[in-house]
Design an enzyme around this catalytic site. Structure first.
Site, short mmCIF file in Angstrom:
data_model
loop_
_atom_site.label_atom_id
_atom_site.label_comp_id
_atom_site.label_asym_id
_atom_site.label_seq_id
_atom_site.Cartn_x
_atom_site.Cartn_y
_atom_site.Cartn_z
N HIS A 90 1.20 -6.24 4.45
CA HIS A 90 0.86 -4.21 4.95
C HIS A 90 1.06 -3.30 2.58
O HIS A 90 0.08 -2.20 2.35
CB HIS A 90 1.27 -3.01 6.07
N GLU A 91 2.49 -3.11 2.94
CA GLU A 91 3.13 -1.64 1.45
C GLU A 91 1.86 -2.79 0.37
O GLU A 91 1.85 -2.25 -0.31
CB GLU A 91 4.60 -2.75 1.59
N HIS A 105 -0.98 -1.23 -0.27
CA HIS A 105 -1.03 -0.31 -0.31
C HIS A 105 -1.38 -0.39 -1.95
O HIS A 105 -1.78 0.48 -2.39
CB HIS A 105 0.10 0.34 -0.02
N GLU A 122 -4.46 3.20 5.77
CA GLU A 122 -3.48 2.95 6.82
C GLU A 122 -4.08 1.29 7.66
O GLU A 122 -4.01 0.31 7.66
CB GLU A 122 -2.99 3.49 7.68
#
Lengths: 468, 194, 123
Positions: free
Chosen positions: A145-146, A149, A229
């Site tokens: 997930h990071e 980003h 997100e």
């Protein structure tokens, strides 16, 4: 993918401009309260200068801002091999050019964030709580997930927006505080003699604005971060090919939100001094869409691709609204998810994980490790004054190497691993006691030159008589 | 008057042709560069797989040595791993490499099942570290493969679709092979978590 | 403060006063390893504070801690910001002696196990 990223960028520019306007107006109004004539433009300029200055710090230093907080440690592979490996895996899966640097933050609330100027020089930070509570698959989901980003160019815009939001909060907070401590009171009494009612109205407007601006800034920030997100979740699922990992990680993290509020309040002083860090820190999961919703979407994905994420999103929301954008999806293939790895003995695994993280943290704190025979491990800070300590469990008194020896307290491992030898008598089943007291059993088949004590972890040399 | 108009007409035609030619040339250059970019991405992705495969090859002798210390008599399985490794090291080309690597994965899987019977070995710190390393390398190979295949998919789609396929045909861009491990050898691998 | 670690759970212990500090989350871990849902446990700790400000300060944030009563009998202290729980020497003994069952019993058992020798000396 690209289309969704581009559309996010356009939204971000609008958002940043709106926030910038807000900051300037705030500066103008506050300036007016100080001096009705020349104060307005001067205040606006000062607000811009503040923003510029904070941006400069944020972009010039990136990592070093993180370093400012004493509880963040940059780690290398040896410190936490599993975390390092997981970050490396996700770097490869995402096709990111360079692996981001990895930080561990000493905080028991499981959380993580990414920051940096550009994808090539990004930073991923996780809290020790995250490492303690999540298993490998879940950790992989969070890191994916990071990295999502980073890969989606979120970090630069979000850093900029966070700094802007921080400036707004900093400005209004200082203003309200100065009123509180009477500085403005004196001014008011003096000016009311000259200016009269006008000045009071301006002051009221300024107070109202100072209260409302931070809230509005946060709402704007929120509006933009949500879409990012979802996109980061979708890329996380795509990189790992395993949406369940991230879903279950989110579930575990959300269990801890109760205590997170308390931490936020504790971090409040930081919030003012260091907007970049605290905003992204506090904001990671709170500025996100409702966590249950994200978990639900991830869980109802029929595969691991962007198309499946979109389908799941639509199903949950029961509407046609797209979360990723049509042109992204045109290029998206349907991707199969992989199956879960087999979880081994859960309790012992989570205990070893906990021990590893705790050991890592105590190593940062330069503690001395004393393994006791009964299973308790005693960790003594290097500043400890007494020269002995008794084990609370079995009563054994352990002597602590004195200050002279503590020069090498940086490397407690060598202390632990004095050479120890056991000579085998025959080739059958044999057992002996490690110097820490742990009974170690050797099987007839055992033929390695050494064995590691499962308790104190020192290496014991096994000498085979038959070989001599 | 008439000849003047003709000259103007020819001149206009010439200018028109030149403009069209320039546009076509620019398009060809653009399309060619685009293909080269895709091709390089495929090559980069393959390099990443290569790095990870090499890493696995380097880890195996270490692993075999450690296991030998505890379970030296399990010769056949150990030899199988060593043999599969040397085959994988010498393999060349995507297809051959994929086949050799899946053989190696199979052999390693069987070795890991075997290891379950040796608690001494499983408690060895050295072995545990090696196990995490190997498991992670295995993952990295998987993820690198995933990324490579995605890139190949994009590249292949590009050179097959109109109009870039014309450029691809002129400059001899050929479709690249996927790196698939999903053949018989891999399916035989028992499910173990490293 | 030194740290005692047993089966992955870390307890901070003050050698000077004999008190024990539990970081928030450690309590839940003890329960988790015994297979108990940790929810109830932390609820029990959210009992109304007695209003008396303790003279002790939280070792993490240095704020004065709140006193509160557990089961109306044992007075413990906790950090107002939720950093953890403080047990004085005597309080620890009382906890181990009082609780035998349920989630509290599990925690008491853990303490009894860890402080085996110290508790023996006293009785």
């Amino acid at each position: 993918m690209w289309e969704a990223i581009r559309s996010n960028q356009r939204r971000s520019i609008v958002l940043i401009m709106l926030m910038g306007v807000m900051l300037v107006v705030l500066g103008f109004v506050i300036g007016m309260t100080v001096d009705p004539k020349a104060g307005g433009p001067f205040g606006a300029l000062a607000a811009l200068a503040l923003w510029f200055f904070l941006c400069l710090i944020a972009f010039a230093q990136g990592d070093s801002i993180l370093l400012l907080s004493s509880s963040a440690h940059k780690i290398e592979k040896e410190d936490a091999p599993q975390l390092w490996n997981v970050v490396e895996e996700m770097t490869i899966a995402s096709g990111l050019g360079k692996m981001p640097s990895v930080y561990i933050i000493e905080n028991d609330v499981p959380n993580a964030f990414a920051t940096g100027r550009k994808p090539e020089s990004a930073t991923v930070a996780v809290t020790s709580g995250l490492l303690k509570h999540l298993n490998r698959d879940e950790l992989q989901g969070v890191i994916a997930h990071e990295i999502g980003h980073i890969k989606n160019f979120d970090i630069r815009f979000m850093t900029l927006a966070a700094v802007l939001m921080g400036s707004i909060i900093l400005l209004s907070d200082t203003f309200l505080r100065s009123l509180w401590y009477g500085g403005a009171g004196r001014r008011r009494s003096r000016s009311s003699r000259e200016g009269g009612q006008e000045q009071i109205i301006i002051l009221a407007v300024a107070i109202l604005f100072a209260i409302l601006a931070p809230i509005m800034a946060q709402m704007l920030y929120l509006a933009c971060s949500r879409r990012r997100e979802y996109l980061a979740d979708a890329s996380g699922a795509l990189f790992t090919r395993y949406p369940e990992g991230l879903a279950s990680a989110l579930e575990k993290i959300s269990h801890h939100t109760g205590s997170m509020k308390q931490v936020n309040r504790a971090l409040a002083p930081l919030y003012i001094i260091n907007p970049l860090q605290s905003v992204s820190f506090a904001g990671l999961f709170s500025t996100h869409p409702p966590t249950e919703l994200r978990i639900k979407i991830l869980r109802s994905m029929s595969g691991a691709g962007l198309a499946e994420y979109e389908a799941a999103y639509k199903k949950i929301h029961g509407e046609k609204k797209s979360c990723l954008g049509a042109r992204t999806l045109a290029a998206a293939e349907s991707v199969k998810a992989r199956e879960a790895g087999v979880e081994r003995d859960k309790k012992s695994e989570s205990i070893t994980r906990l021990q590893e993280v705790n050991d890592l943290l105590t190593r940062f704190g330069e503690f001395l490790f004393i393994p006791c025979a009964c299973g308790v491990r005693i960790k003594v800070p290097s500043a400890f004054k007494r020269n002995s300590i008794a084990c609370p469990r079995c009563g054994t008194t352990h002597s602590i190497p004195s200050a002279g020896d503590s020069a090498n307290s940086n490397t407690p491992k060598t202390e632990e691993r004095k050479p120890f030898r056991y000579v085998r008598k025959e080739n059958g089943w044999e057992s002996f006691k490690c110097s820490c007291g742990k009974v170690i059993q050797l099987s007839p088949r055992f033929s390695a030159p050494s064995i590691d004590c499962p308790q104190c972890r020192r290496t014991i040399e096994i000498v085979n008589q038959a070989n001599r | 008057m008439e000849s003047g108009g003709a000259i103007l007409g020819i001149g206009g035609l010439m200018i028109g042709i030149i403009i069209v030619a320039v546009i076509i040339i620019l398009w060809v250059i653009g399309a060619y560069n685009g293909l080269i970019r895709f091709f390089n991405e495929v090559k980069n992705a393959w390099a990443q797989i290569d790095v990870q495969l090499k890493r696995r090859h380097d880890l195996i002798p270490n692993l075999v040595e450690t296991v030998k210390g505890y379970a030296g008599h399990e010769k056949s399985t150990l030899e199988e791993v060593v043999k599969a490794r040397s085959q994988a090291v010498t393999a060349s080309g995507v297809q051959e490499q994929a086949q050799a690597e899946s053989m190696l994965s199979g052999a390693l899987g069987r070795l890991m099942v075997l290891v379950e019977q040796y608690p001494d070995l499983k408690a060895n710190q050295n072995f545990l570290a090696l196990q995490e390393e190997l498991a992670s390398t295995e993952n990295k190979i998987g993820f690198a493969r995933q990324f490579y295949n995605d890139q190949v998919m994009k590249y292949n789609t590009k050179i097959q679709s109109i109009p870039t396929n014309i450029i691809a045909g002129i400059f001899n861009f050929s479709a690249q092979a996927f790196f698939e491990l999903e053949n018989k050898a891999e399916r035989e691998v028992p499910k173990v978590q490293f | 403060m030194v740290i005692f670690e047993l089966e992955g759970i870390e307890i901070d212990h003050c050698v000077e006063c004999g008190g024990t500090w539990l970081d928030s989350g450690e309590l839940e871990l003890i329960a988790e390893f015994e297979g108990v849902e940790p929810g109830n446990l932390s609820n029990a700790l959210r009992a109304e504070k007695t209003g008396i400000h303790s003279t002790r300060r939280c070792p993490r944030c240095n704020k004065k801690m709140d006193s509160f009563c557990l089961e109306n009998s044992i007075e413990l202290e906790r950090c107002p910001y939720g950093h953890g729980l403080w047990l004085d020497k005597g309080e620890l003994q009382a906890v181990v002696a009082t609780f035998r069952e349920g989630e509290e019993g599990i925690v008491a058992k853990f303490f009894g196990n860890l402080y085996q020798n110290e508790l023996k000396l006293k009785s």
